[in-house]
Design a protein around this motif. Structure first.
Motif, mmCIF file in Angstrom:
data_model
loop_
_atom_site.group_PDB
_atom_site.id
_atom_site.type_symbol
_atom_site.label_atom_id
_atom_site.label_comp_id
_atom_site.label_asym_id
_atom_site.label_seq_id
_atom_site.Cartn_x
_atom_site.Cartn_y
_atom_site.Cartn_z
ATOM 1 N N PRO A 1 1.004 -1.167 -0.007
ATOM 2 C CA PRO A 1 0.012 0.043 -0.046
ATOM 3 C C PRO A 1 0.871 1.298 0.072
ATOM 4 O O PRO A 1 2.332 1.021 -0.055
ATOM 5 C CB PRO A 1 -0.715 -0.034 1.313
ATOM 6 N N GLU A 2 0.308 2.505 0.123
ATOM 7 C CA GLU A 2 1.074 3.711 -0.119
ATOM 8 C C GLU A 2 1.894 3.831 1.065
ATOM 9 O O GLU A 2 3.123 4.550 1.010
ATOM 10 C CB GLU A 2 -0.047 4.924 0.092
ATOM 11 N N ASN A 3 1.486 3.394 2.401
ATOM 12 C CA ASN A 3 2.311 3.604 3.481
ATOM 13 C C ASN A 3 2.332 2.156 4.275
ATOM 14 O O ASN A 3 1.191 1.530 4.398
ATOM 15 C CB ASN A 3 2.105 4.669 4.403
ATOM 16 N N GLU B 1 -1.506 4.727 7.882
ATOM 17 C CA GLU B 1 -2.026 5.980 7.330
ATOM 18 C C GLU B 1 -0.661 6.873 6.647
ATOM 19 O O GLU B 1 0.321 6.606 6.829
ATOM 20 C CB GLU B 1 -2.570 6.766 8.302
ATOM 21 N N PRO B 2 -1.240 7.493 5.517
ATOM 22 C CA PRO B 2 -0.185 8.350 4.787
ATOM 23 C C PRO B 2 0.367 9.296 6.049
ATOM 24 O O PRO B 2 -0.215 9.673 6.784
ATOM 25 C CB PRO B 2 -0.870 8.888 3.746
ATOM 26 N N VAL B 3 1.989 9.374 5.783
ATOM 27 C CA VAL B 3 2.445 10.122 6.781
ATOM 28 C C VAL B 3 2.011 11.815 6.375
ATOM 29 O O VAL B 3 2.093 12.344 5.434
ATOM 30 C CB VAL B 3 3.935 10.353 6.351
ATOM 31 N N GLY B 4 1.560 12.417 7.484
ATOM 32 C CA GLY B 4 1.182 13.723 7.513
ATOM 33 C C GLY B 4 2.455 14.695 7.268
ATOM 34 O O GLY B 4 3.476 14.335 7.383
ATOM 35 N N ALA B 5 1.994 16.076 6.782
ATOM 36 C CA ALA B 5 3.122 17.035 6.519
ATOM 37 C C ALA B 5 3.736 17.329 7.665
ATOM 38 O O ALA B 5 5.004 17.562 7.520
ATOM 39 C CB ALA B 5 2.595 18.112 5.865
ATOM 40 N N VAL C 1 -2.910 9.188 16.757
ATOM 41 C CA VAL C 1 -1.653 8.592 16.988
ATOM 42 C C VAL C 1 -0.583 9.110 15.960
ATOM 43 O O VAL C 1 -0.963 9.316 14.551
ATOM 44 C CB VAL C 1 -1.570 7.049 16.675
ATOM 45 N N GLN C 2 0.535 9.736 16.376
ATOM 46 C CA GLN C 2 1.525 10.287 15.494
ATOM 47 C C GLN C 2 3.000 9.581 15.768
ATOM 48 O O GLN C 2 3.191 9.032 16.894
ATOM 49 C CB GLN C 2 1.546 11.659 15.941
ATOM 50 N N GLU C 3 3.810 9.693 14.778
ATOM 51 C CA GLU C 3 5.077 9.302 14.978
ATOM 52 C C GLU C 3 5.982 10.763 15.208
ATOM 53 O O GLU C 3 5.579 11.708 14.515
ATOM 54 C CB GLU C 3 5.699 8.630 13.595
ATOM 55 N N VAL D 1 7.490 19.054 20.727
ATOM 56 C CA VAL D 1 7.479 17.667 20.127
ATOM 57 C C VAL D 1 8.328 17.808 18.798
ATOM 58 O O VAL D 1 7.767 18.457 17.953
ATOM 59 C CB VAL D 1 6.163 17.352 20.190
ATOM 60 N N LYS D 2 9.336 16.894 18.960
ATOM 61 C CA LYS D 2 10.247 16.868 17.696
ATOM 62 C C LYS D 2 9.765 15.804 16.578
ATOM 63 O O LYS D 2 9.195 14.764 16.782
ATOM 64 C CB LYS D 2 11.518 16.784 17.950
ATOM 65 N N GLU D 3 10.243 16.402 15.274
ATOM 66 C CA GLU D 3 9.675 15.415 14.148
ATOM 67 C C GLU D 3 10.729 14.011 14.156
ATOM 68 O O GLU D 3 11.607 14.046 15.204
ATOM 69 C CB GLU D 3 10.258 16.215 13.147
#
Length: 670
Positions: free
Chosen positions: A10-12, A107-111, A160-162, A236-238
């Motif tokens: 899939p896409e991600n 889910e696709p990675v957010g900007a 939920v975020q990375e 909160v860092k990337e």
């Protein structure tokens, strides 16, 4: 380990498995192979530390890159099988156990990460609400109720975020000496992901590699003054914040004064040279700033100078006398003019000099001893070149940084080199319970710090040393420093000697005097003079050129014959030092492999310089790796001969053998 698992992606996505084992550090390769078996994508974790307890290994789409194959479309859209491979880095033997391989559509990675919503156990008043801890302005603070010792701050990312970690700016006085970071995705099952037990406040960097959660909780358990807590900002860092061991230091380099960290954390290359003995496998590096990497992929020792200068402090009124005081200045490589040299302009005994208008500091390194028994000798000289007395402290910082930069990654990745433990043991500093730094000159103080207490240079710049002389660091980023006080009259100097054995033991007598070290130094110098001054050069004299002749060709020819000869001598020494045993190789770190192409051409040069025995040893050694069918490998390293075909490798070996015979007439060897 191979498993057939045809899949269209899939896409991600993400894959994961659990791993445990008892094995030395080696490369862990996760490969995805197409149906034809020709195209390979991988996630290669170099120098992987295999966990003794079950650990989850998560692999996301962003981790996987094209490895090799004939395809023009390098985007991975499907694969046929999975391969998990242990590839030799340090070698050795052991076992691993794998379990519970899973695949998950993501889910696709957010900007970008969303702005969190913050809540707290208490807030002191309306002017110090918890929202002020996430507004990006450290002047606006959240403050807890002053009487409460235990507090919690929770950040809600909305989904939920990375993310890669946190940066926390504490109140100058009311910071958390100990705290935990916990995460969860459903507000029920909290996982403790980071714990700090002895913070110094200021700015806390919390790397959380591959963190994934909706909620982030700070559990504050002990305040500095027992009067609650104050936080200026929580960022909160990337993901990139902790993607590699060096990543968090890139962030720190933006905040610390320039010079507190090595040049490569400012994305700048630092040039370096090598120190080692002939026929050995261990070498040190010293860069143009005077930082010394004491062994391959090892920690470094770096000088910092503090000077005390007289100052004037005025009393409360003009009638009171003016009182003498001292102002402290802290100097790094960035604050001084630097000069590099080789002994006699050609011997592999390098020095770096820091030049300040009032003082001069020189570091010299050389290596001595028999192969597999050798040691590195470091000598520091600090001289007062002013017309008045000077006092202060020379610090030798021991930090988890290589001289080799992180963008040099083949075989021996550069950048951070872990210090998990460091302690003082009499007149020695023991790093990672193995490597020893021997203080020939006794120090006046020693202190060590964990990563959470800040890099050791922050303490040195403040004029102090940590009180503890032994630490263990959960990240492997511990640092420490030796302190040497000085009081120098004009023209006086102070000498400091340190020895770092390349191997387990120092093969010499201890204690050792500076006079004995100079005797060893003379022996090393005389050895290299005899070893590299093997032929007589007859070059034309340098003629002066008119301005019209200054083309690039003429400019190259305008170098003096003496400089050309010294350059040849120096490079002969480097070739011999870079060898591992009999193996001729172009470098000591990233290019620590023996190619027959490089080896044959280098052998031809060595023979013309009168070096015969080393060429014979190389050819005898390399020929032993010829395959049963007669194939000559293109390269040999710790893993043995590389089976990748190089169609001219046979001719390269024959060329080298013929060159050897032309200069040696050694029929028996042929």
């Amino acid at each position: 380990v191979t498993r057939s698992l045809p899949m269209t992606l899939p896409e991600n996505y993400g894959l994961a498995f659990y791993l445990q084992g008892m094995a030395p550090i080696n490369n862990l390769e996760f490969k995805l192979v197409d149906a034809g078996g020709d195209n390979v994508w991988w996630y290669n974790q170099r120098n992987f530390e295999f966990p003794v307890e079950w650990s989850k290994i998560g692999i996301k789409k962003r981790h996987i890159s094209f490895a090799w194959g004939p395809t023009n479309d390098r985007e991975l859209k499907s694969f046929n099988r999975i391969e998990i491979i242990i590839a030799s880095a340090t070698g050795g033997k052991g076992f691993i156990v794998l379990d519970d391989l899973t695949f998950q559509k993501l889910e696709p990675v957010g900007a970008a990460l969303p702005q969190p919503i913050a809540t707290a156990t208490t807030s002191a008043d309306e002017n110090h609400r918890v929202e002020m801890a996430i507004d990006g302005d450290i002047a606006n603070q959240w403050r807890s109720a002053p009487a409460s010792e235990a507090q919690e701050v929770v950040l809600d990312l909305g989904s939920v975020q990375e993310f890669g970690g946190l940066v926390i700016d504490w109140d100058q006085k009311d910071y958390a000496r100990s705290f935990q970071v916990l995460t969860c995705s459903n507000h029920d099952a909290w996982d403790s992901v980071y714990q700090v037990t002895a913070s110094k406040g200021g700015r806390s960097y919390i790397p959380l590699k591959e963190a994934e959660a909706r909620y982030i909780k700070l559990r504050l358990t002990a305040s500095a003054r027992g009067q609650g807590y104050g936080i200026g900002n929580i960022a909160v860092k990337e993901i990139a914040f902790s993607a590699a061991p060096e990543a968090v230091y890139y962030e720190m380099a933006k905040d610390l004064p320039r010079g507190m960290l090595p040049k490569y954390f400012y994305q700048e290359q630092s040039y370096w040279t090598i120190s080692g003995v002939n026929n050995d496998q261990r070498e040190a590096l010293i860069n143009e700033e005077g930082m010394v990497e004491v062994d391959k992929s090892s920690f470094s020792i770096e000088p910092f100078v503090t000077c005390q200068y007289p100052a004037i402090v005025h009393g409360e009124s003009d009638n009171q006398p003016k009182l003498p005081a001292m102002e402290r200045q802290f100097y790094t490589w960035h604050d001084v003019a630097r000069q590099q040299s080789l002994e006699q302009d050609e011997l592999p005994i390098p020095s770096v000099t820091w030049n300040h208008p009032e003082w001069q500091m020189n570091v010299r390194v050389f290596s001595a001893g028999e192969p597999e028994q050798s040691s590195l000798y470091l000598t520091y000289h600090l001289k007062n070149i002013s017309d008045h007395d000077l006092e202060g402290c020379l610090h030798l910082a021991i930090r988890p940084f290589q001289v080799n930069p992180p963008w040099q990654f083949l075989n021996w990745p550069g950048g951070v080199s872990k210090i998990k433990a460091i302690r003082r043991q009499g007149q020695e500093i023991v790093v990672n319970d193995a490597k020893r730094v021997i203080m020939v000159t006794p120090c006046d103080g020693f202190g060590a710090a964990t990563f959470d207490q800040g890099d050791i240079t922050t303490s040195l710049a403040e004029g102090s040393l940590p009180a503890q002389e032994s630490v263990r660091d959960h990240l492997g980023y511990a640092s420490a420093a030796l302190a040497y006080k000085y009081e120098l009259r004009p023209g006086q100097s102070k000498r400091i000697d340190v020895i770092v054995p390349f191997y387990d033991q120092f093969h010499g007598e201890l204690p050792i005097s500076a006079k004995a070290i100079e005797r060893i130094h003379r022996q090393v110098r005389n050895f290299w003079i005899d070893k590299i001054q093997t032929v007589e050069f007859k070059l034309p004299k340098l003629h002066s050129l008119s301005p019209g002749d200054l083309s690039s060709t003429h400019a190259a020819m305008s170098i003096s014959p003496e400089k050309l000869i010294r350059t040849v001598h120096s490079n002969l020494a480097y070739i011999l030092i870079n060898r591992d045993g009999a193996g001729i190789q172009p470098g000591s770190r990233s290019y620590e492999r023996s190619w027959i192409r490089d080896g044959s051409l280098t052998s031809a040069a060595l023979l013309r310089l009168g070096v015969i025995d080393e060429v014979r040893d190389f050819l005898d050694w390399y020929s032993s790796f010829q395959f049963a069918n007669g194939k000559v490998p293109c390269v040999v390293d710790l893993r043995g001969p590389d089976p990748v075909p190089e169609n001219d490798s046979h001719g390269q070996l024959i060329f080298a053998l013929r060159q050897y015979y032309l200069f040696s007439h050694d029929r028996d060897f042929l």
